[in-house]
Design a protein around this motif. Structure first.
Motif, PDB file in Angstrom:
ATOM      1  N   TYR A  70      22.522  20.533 -23.325  1.00 30.66           N
ATOM      2  CA  TYR A  70      23.774  20.536 -24.065  1.00 30.66           C
ATOM      3  C   TYR A  70      24.995  20.773 -23.180  1.00 30.66           C
ATOM      4  CZ  TYR A  70      20.903  20.269 -28.205  1.00 30.66           C
ATOM      5  OH  TYR A  70      20.013  19.839 -29.139  1.00 30.66           O
ATOM      6  N   ASP A  71      24.789  21.141 -21.909  1.00 31.00           N
ATOM      7  CA  ASP A  71      25.933  21.380 -21.015  1.00 31.00           C
ATOM      8  C   ASP A  71      26.867  20.175 -20.906  1.00 31.00           C
ATOM      9  OD1 ASP A  71      25.000  23.909 -20.653  1.00 31.00           O
ATOM     10  OD2 ASP A  71      24.530  23.704 -18.526  1.00 31.00           O
ATOM     11  N   LEU A  74      28.942  20.053 -23.944  1.00 25.87           N
ATOM     12  CA  LEU A  74      29.930  21.135 -23.932  1.00 25.87           C
ATOM     13  C   LEU A  74      31.109  20.765 -23.037  1.00 25.87           C
ATOM     14  CD1 LEU A  74      30.708  24.150 -24.629  1.00 25.87           C
ATOM     15  CD2 LEU A  74      29.554  24.744 -22.492  1.00 25.87           C
ATOM     16  N   SER A  77      33.271  18.085 -24.670  1.00 23.62           N
ATOM     17  CA  SER A  77      34.043  18.645 -25.775  1.00 23.62           C
ATOM     18  C   SER A  77      35.176  19.534 -25.255  1.00 23.62           C
ATOM     19  CB  SER A  77      33.128  19.438 -26.710  1.00 23.62           C
ATOM     20  OG  SER A  77      33.859  19.948 -27.794  1.00 23.62           O
ATOM     21  N   ALA A  94      34.819  24.098 -28.310  1.00 20.69           N
ATOM     22  CA  ALA A  94      33.738  23.269 -27.764  1.00 20.69           C
ATOM     23  C   ALA A  94      32.361  23.849 -28.113  1.00 20.69           C
ATOM     24  CB  ALA A  94      33.891  23.145 -26.250  1.00 20.69           C
ATOM     25  N   MET A  95      32.227  25.158 -27.984  1.00 25.97           N
ATOM     26  CA  MET A  95      30.940  25.797 -28.281  1.00 25.97           C
ATOM     27  C   MET A  95      30.604  25.710 -29.764  1.00 25.97           C
ATOM     28  SD  MET A  95      31.330  29.079 -25.768  1.00 25.97           S
ATOM     29  CE  MET A  95      29.782  29.851 -26.138  1.00 25.97           C
ATOM     30  N   GLY A  98      29.560  22.198 -30.716  1.00 24.87           N
ATOM     31  CA  GLY A  98      28.172  21.928 -30.341  1.00 24.87           C
ATOM     32  C   GLY A  98      27.187  22.575 -31.294  1.00 24.87           C
TER      33      GLY A  98
END
Length: 198
Positions: A70-71, A74, A77, A94-95, A98
């Motif tokens: 998912y980095d 992230l 985003s 962003a977090m 996600g």
């Protein structure tokens, strides 16, 4: 958004879903046989992939619990957040974005991964190393956004605070499976933004 970046985004999402599938099967085996007794061969067979394909996604069995893909999502985003937002506001958005995109199954898998990581000492130690890498990523993103240097102590303290919030939320979620992960993360990041008043 260009066709190239759209295709890259789709590739990243497909990779993340494949990794999540491998992790799901690995967790089922860990529940059945225990973490130490489960082999990579068993995980690959359960996930219906080849032994060599497993290593395209994870370097070790340990990484099945510690790594996700998912980095890049992230980063994308974060970099798309409006310029007037502070680094913390951009990172929070962003977090949370996600986390909102995660399915109930992905959230359940994440909670179970966290629970296992927190209960196995060698995994817990490895998780700290993983979080240091995440902290480096936050430092890099923050410096790019603000124009500050990576050696700047304020930037490093900021990244460390965000990582600390993440660890506390992960641990709480592992211990309280009934909790709403998204609400926990948002509340913790809001507290950080407010200066963590006690």
């Amino acid at each position: 958004m260009s066709v190239k970046s759209t295709q890259a985004g789709l590739r990243e999402r497909k990779k993340a879903k494949t990794m999540a599938n491998i992790q799901l099967h690995a967790l089922q085996l860990f529940r059945q046989y225990g973490y130490k007794a489960t082999t990579v061969e068993q995980i690959a067979e359960a996930a219906e992939i080849s032994y060599s394909t497993f290593f395209r996604y994870f370097s070790t069995k340990e990484d099945v619990l510690l790594i996700d893909n998912y980095d890049p999502l992230l980063v994308a985003s974060f970099e798309s957040q409006p310029a007037h937002l502070t680094p913390l506001m951009a990172l929070r958005n962003a977090m949370l974005s996600g986390a909102k995109e995660m399915t109930p199954q992905e959230l359940s898998t994440m909670r179970e991964r966290n629970e296992l990581v927190m209960s196995v000492p060698e995994l817990r130690a490895a998780m700290i190393n993983n979080m240091v890498s995440m902290m480096d990523l936050i430092i890099e993103l923050t410096c790019k956004r603000t124009g500050r240097e990576q050696e700047d102590l304020a930037v490093r303290a900021f990244a460390g605070a965000v990582i600390g919030v993440n660890i506390s939320v992960m641990q709480y979620y592992a211990e309280h499976p009934e909790a709403d992960f998204l609400a926990l993360l948002e509340e913790a990041l809001n507290k950080l933004e407010a200066g963590l008043p006690l």
